[in-house]
Write a protein that holds these residues in place. Structure first.
Motif, PDB file in Angstrom:
ATOM      1  N   SER A 116       0.829  -1.203   0.000  1.00 15.61           N
ATOM      2  CA  SER A 116       0.000   0.000   0.000  1.00 15.61           C
ATOM      3  C   SER A 116       0.864   1.255   0.000  1.00 15.61           C
ATOM      4  N   SER A 117       0.393   2.275  -0.700  1.00 18.09           N
ATOM      5  CA  SER A 117       1.120   3.553  -0.744  1.00 18.09           C
ATOM      6  C   SER A 117       0.753   4.476   0.414  1.00 18.09           C
ATOM      7  N   SER A 118      -0.050   3.991   1.364  1.00 15.65           N
ATOM      8  CA  SER A 118      -0.490   4.836   2.480  1.00 15.65           C
ATOM      9  C   SER A 118       0.612   5.128   3.485  1.00 15.65           C
ATOM     10  N   PHE A 119       1.741   4.422   3.374  1.00 11.15           N
ATOM     11  CA  PHE A 119       2.772   4.492   4.422  1.00 11.15           C
ATOM     12  C   PHE A 119       4.073   5.072   3.869  1.00 11.15           C
ATOM     13  N   SER A 120       4.047   6.272   3.385  1.00 12.78           N
ATOM     14  CA  SER A 120       5.233   6.856   2.772  1.00 12.78           C
ATOM     15  C   SER A 120       6.318   7.125   3.810  1.00 12.78           C
ATOM     16  N   LYS A 121       7.523   6.709   3.500  1.00 14.02           N
ATOM     17  CA  LYS A 121       8.647   6.972   4.397  1.00 14.02           C
ATOM     18  C   LYS A 121       8.901   8.458   4.543  1.00 14.02           C
ATOM     19  N   ALA A 122       8.543   9.237   3.520  1.00  9.49           N
ATOM     20  CA  ALA A 122       8.754  10.683   3.567  1.00  9.49           C
ATOM     21  C   ALA A 122       7.941  11.350   4.672  1.00  9.49           C
ATOM     22  N   ASP A 123       6.875  10.687   5.135  1.00  8.60           N
ATOM     23  CA  ASP A 123       6.034  11.252   6.195  1.00  8.60           C
ATOM     24  C   ASP A 123       6.555  10.957   7.599  1.00  8.60           C
ATOM     25  N   VAL A 124       7.598  10.154   7.694  1.00  7.84           N
ATOM     26  CA  VAL A 124       8.137   9.772   9.009  1.00  7.84           C
ATOM     27  C   VAL A 124       9.187  10.795   9.436  1.00  7.84           C
ATOM     28  N   PRO A 125       9.096  11.319  10.657  1.00  8.59           N
ATOM     29  CA  PRO A 125      10.103  12.283  11.122  1.00  8.59           C
ATOM     30  C   PRO A 125      11.503  11.676  11.105  1.00  8.59           C
ATOM     31  N   ALA A 126      12.469  12.474  10.744  1.00  9.29           N
ATOM     32  CA  ALA A 126      13.855  12.010  10.701  1.00  9.29           C
ATOM     33  C   ALA A 126      14.266  11.464  12.065  1.00  9.29           C
ATOM     34  N   GLY A 127      14.902  10.310  12.047  1.00  9.50           N
ATOM     35  CA  GLY A 127      15.358   9.684  13.275  1.00  9.50           C
ATOM     36  C   GLY A 127      14.391   8.647  13.808  1.00  9.50           C
ATOM     37  N   TYR A 128      13.162   8.598  13.262  1.00  9.94           N
ATOM     38  CA  TYR A 128      12.155   7.647  13.726  1.00  9.94           C
ATOM     39  C   TYR A 128      11.923   6.517  12.723  1.00  9.94           C
ATOM     40  N   GLU A 129      12.807   6.368  11.771  1.00 10.14           N
ATOM     41  CA  GLU A 129      12.602   5.397  10.702  1.00 10.14           C
ATOM     42  C   GLU A 129      12.525   3.955  11.203  1.00 10.14           C
ATOM     43  N   ASP A 130      13.149   3.661  12.335  1.00 12.16           N
ATOM     44  CA  ASP A 130      13.126   2.303  12.882  1.00 12.16           C
ATOM     45  C   ASP A 130      12.038   2.109  13.932  1.00 12.16           C
ATOM     46  N   LEU A 131      11.258   3.156  14.167  1.00 12.91           N
ATOM     47  CA  LEU A 131      10.246   3.107  15.216  1.00 12.91           C
ATOM     48  C   LEU A 131       8.829   3.262  14.685  1.00 12.91           C
ATOM     49  N   MET A 132       8.703   3.654  13.416  1.00 10.38           N
ATOM     50  CA  MET A 132       7.383   3.886  12.830  1.00 10.38           C
ATOM     51  C   MET A 132       7.274   3.116  11.512  1.00 10.38           C
ATOM     52  N   ILE A 133       6.082   2.649  11.232  1.00  4.68           N
ATOM     53  CA  ILE A 133       5.857   1.855  10.030  1.00  4.68           C
ATOM     54  C   ILE A 133       5.862   2.759   8.789  1.00  4.68           C
ATOM     55  N   HIS A 134       6.528   2.306   7.743  1.00  7.16           N
ATOM     56  CA  HIS A 134       6.546   3.023   6.468  1.00  7.16           C
ATOM     57  C   HIS A 134       6.831   2.018   5.364  1.00  7.16           C
ATOM     58  N   ASP A 135       6.744   2.467   4.112  1.00  6.65           N
ATOM     59  CA  ASP A 135       6.784   1.510   3.005  1.00  6.65           C
ATOM     60  C   ASP A 135       8.087   0.713   2.944  1.00  6.65           C
ATOM     61  N   GLU A 136       9.206   1.354   3.274  1.00  5.92           N
ATOM     62  CA  GLU A 136      10.470   0.632   3.223  1.00  5.92           C
ATOM     63  C   GLU A 136      10.512  -0.485   4.267  1.00  5.92           C
ATOM     64  N   ILE A 137      10.090  -0.180   5.458  1.00  2.00           N
ATOM     65  CA  ILE A 137      10.137  -1.197   6.512  1.00  2.00           C
ATOM     66  C   ILE A 137       9.068  -2.261   6.281  1.00  2.00           C
ATOM     67  N   ILE A 138       7.957  -1.881   5.637  1.00  2.00           N
ATOM     68  CA  ILE A 138       6.950  -2.873   5.254  1.00  2.00           C
ATOM     69  C   ILE A 138       7.569  -3.877   4.292  1.00  2.00           C
ATOM     70  N   PHE A 139       8.324  -3.364   3.318  1.00  2.00           N
ATOM     71  CA  PHE A 139       8.960  -4.289   2.377  1.00  2.00           C
ATOM     72  C   PHE A 139       9.977  -5.181   3.097  1.00  2.00           C
ATOM     73  N   LYS A 140      10.741  -4.622   4.028  1.00  2.75           N
ATOM     74  CA  LYS A 140      11.705  -5.436   4.766  1.00  2.75           C
ATOM     75  C   LYS A 140      10.995  -6.586   5.484  1.00  2.75           C
ATOM     76  N   ILE A 141       9.900  -6.267   6.159  1.00  5.10           N
ATOM     77  CA  ILE A 141       9.153  -7.285   6.883  1.00  5.10           C
ATOM     78  C   ILE A 141       8.631  -8.343   5.916  1.00  5.10           C
ATOM     79  N   TRP A 142       8.001  -7.873   4.848  1.00  2.00           N
ATOM     80  CA  TRP A 142       7.425  -8.799   3.874  1.00  2.00           C
ATOM     81  C   TRP A 142       8.510  -9.657   3.221  1.00  2.00           C
TER      82      TRP A 142
END
Length: 495
Positions: A368-394
């Motif tokens: 889904s495109s609802s989880f853009s990494k660009a919307d995540v505050p800098a420094g929180y990339e490992d703490l909030m769900i976004h498309d890149e981390i969704i792909f890692k999990i999947w």
């Protein structure tokens, strides 16, 4: 002196308070400007707060390897993968059914488009048919995965499956489900035995194995069968008999691939008036014109001809699972065997152009495109769900065996061994397991709609009415105009 000391103390405390109150970490400079970094080390963990990681699919119980109803390969390996990602990312993997308003096709596409537009963030991964990818990509509802696949995808990702996720040079689908070639012609072994003699009851498959199953030998066999079957029999006498059964447009797809052709590619280039397509439809039209050769009035919602199941049709197009499916041929009381579509004259001696064309697409998974990494505050990339981390999990949830042999063994034991009448048919089919080719004809609903104006029915009309070139030329112009509008190709795209 005391005042100076007091002022210094106040300033120091103020600095400490401000520093301690800052919640957003200062992002570290990226030492590697490459947008595709090396995959995470195995021991790296994340903390996503125990959220549900939602995968939406047709039947959740059959998609979830932890379910007793799971129907796919590598159950134990997949369960272990899920347990690992739940620990690594602090999540709970949940499989959900699509809601009733997203049952299939266009309804499902509209549901995903709306969910992404509203950013409901209710679903992370969708299971869809690959022919839906163009529309979802054009609407911005799913994520292009090229960079993520390069960075975090498996080197074992099937290139045959990757092809089903491509649209206009970008890739949107990723999973470990192999796109097994499962289309062909199925024939009534008992009927052929009665009409041709027991020594010829498996003649189609034998001709293929000898390298002699082509348009010439196929037509000769069809004409022989036609001369010996009785299409004038009344229901009281057992019912009319036919050589072919099933919708002519489905036969066309198989014969076009068997003649080295296709209808629409991943760039939406169309081939309706290409020589392989025109030659194929002219050939089928000639066979259709023979009285009593073909019955093709099967339901548009279930294109298996009832007369085939009843034992009165020699050949029916289909897939291996149709043999025991209750809504297909499961009630048949005769042996059924498999033969590929005959080789057309455009293929050549090396068979490199011969493909089992997959107009209906294959099941695949998109993000889904609802989880853009660009919307995540800098420094929180490992703490909030976004498309890149969704792909890692999947990606971490997928299991790729070391070779396709495991896929072949499972397909043989579960599907071919209990259903096919002969070992020769099993061997022939197994040798073609990797021979699919994606086609994008069904990427618009107007191509496959169950109406008289759909493009699949236009192909059927071209065969039935023996007006191949005129109907296909007109249909191609209409389809191109639709693609230009639907996928923003530009007015001069086909010039």
């Amino acid at each position: 002196m005391k005042k100076i000391f007091t002022l210094f103390t106040f300033l120091l405390v103020a600095v400490l308070i401000v520093g301690c109150g800052t919640k957003t970490p200062t992002p570290k400079p990226n030492p590697n400007p490459n947008p595709n970094p090396e995959p995470d080390p195995d021991d790296k963990t994340y903390d996503l707060g125990g959220i549900d990681f939602v995968v939406m699919c047709d039947l959740a119980a059959k998609c979830d390897p932890r379910s007793e109803q799971y129907e796919r390969l590598f159950r134990d390996e997949k369960v272990a993968k899920i347990q690992a990602v739940e620990a690594k990312y602090n999540i709970k993997v949940v499989f959900q059914n699509y809601p009733t308003n997203a049952s299939w096709g266009g309804a499902r596409e509209r549901y995903i488009i709306e969910e992404s537009a509203l950013k409901t963030k209710a679903v992370h991964v969708y299971e869809i048919i690959s022919t839906s990818i163009p529309n979802l990509a054009q609407q911005g509802s799913i994520v292009a995965l090229d960079d993520y696949m390069e960075a975090y995808g498996s080197s074992k990702f099937w290139p045959e499956k990757k092809a089903y996720g491509e649209v206009k040079g970008k890739y949107y689908g990723y999973d470990d489900q192999y796109p097994i070639a499962d289309k062909g012609l199925y024939y009534n072994v008992d009927l052929l035995g009665r009409v041709l003699g027991e020594n010829r009851k498996n003649e189609p498959t034998k001709l293929w194995s000898e390298g002699n199953w082509n348009w010439t030998t196929f037509e000769a066999l069809a004409n022989e069968l036609k001369s010996k079957l009785d299409h004038t029999r009344t229901p009281e006498n057992g019912g009319a008999q036919y050589v072919f059964g099933g919708r002519t447009y489905n036969w066309a797809y198989g014969f076009i691939g068997g003649n080295g052709g296709q209808l629409v590619d991943s760039e939406f280039k169309t081939y309706f008036t290409s020589q392989p397509v025109l030659d194929t439809l002219e050939y089928l039209s000639r066979l259709y014109a023979v009285t009593g050769m073909w019955i093709d009035d099967a339901s548009l919602s279930n294109t298996s001809q009832p007369q085939f199941t009843a034992g009165n049709v020699a050949f029916q197009d289909g897939e291996s699972w149709h043999i025991n499916a209750s809504n297909k041929w499961g009630s048949a009381t005769f042996d059924i065997d498999y033969v590929p579509f005959p080789v057309g004259p455009n293929v050549g001696s090396d068979m490199s152009k011969y493909k089992l064309l997959q107009v209906g697409g294959k099941s695949t998974h998109v993000i889904s495109s609802s989880f853009s990494k660009a919307d995540v505050p800098a420094g929180y990339e490992d703490l909030m769900i976004h498309d890149e981390i969704i792909f890692k999990i999947w990606a971490d949830m997928q299991y790729f065996p070391d070779s396709i042999t495991d896929i072949e063994d499972d397909f043989y034991n579960i599907r071919l061994l209990p259903n096919y009448a002969t070992e020769l048919a099993r061997t022939v089919h197994l040798n073609l397991i990797s021979n699919t080719k994606p086609d994008y004809f069904y990427s618009v609903i107007e191509a496959q709609a169950q109406t008289d104006q759909s493009f699949m029915i236009k192909i059927q009309q071209a065969i039935r009415q023996a007006e191949v070139r005129s109907i296909m030329t007109s249909a191609e112009a209409e389809l191109r105009a639709l693609y230009i509008e639907r996928f923003a190709l530009g007015e001069n795209y086909y010039n």
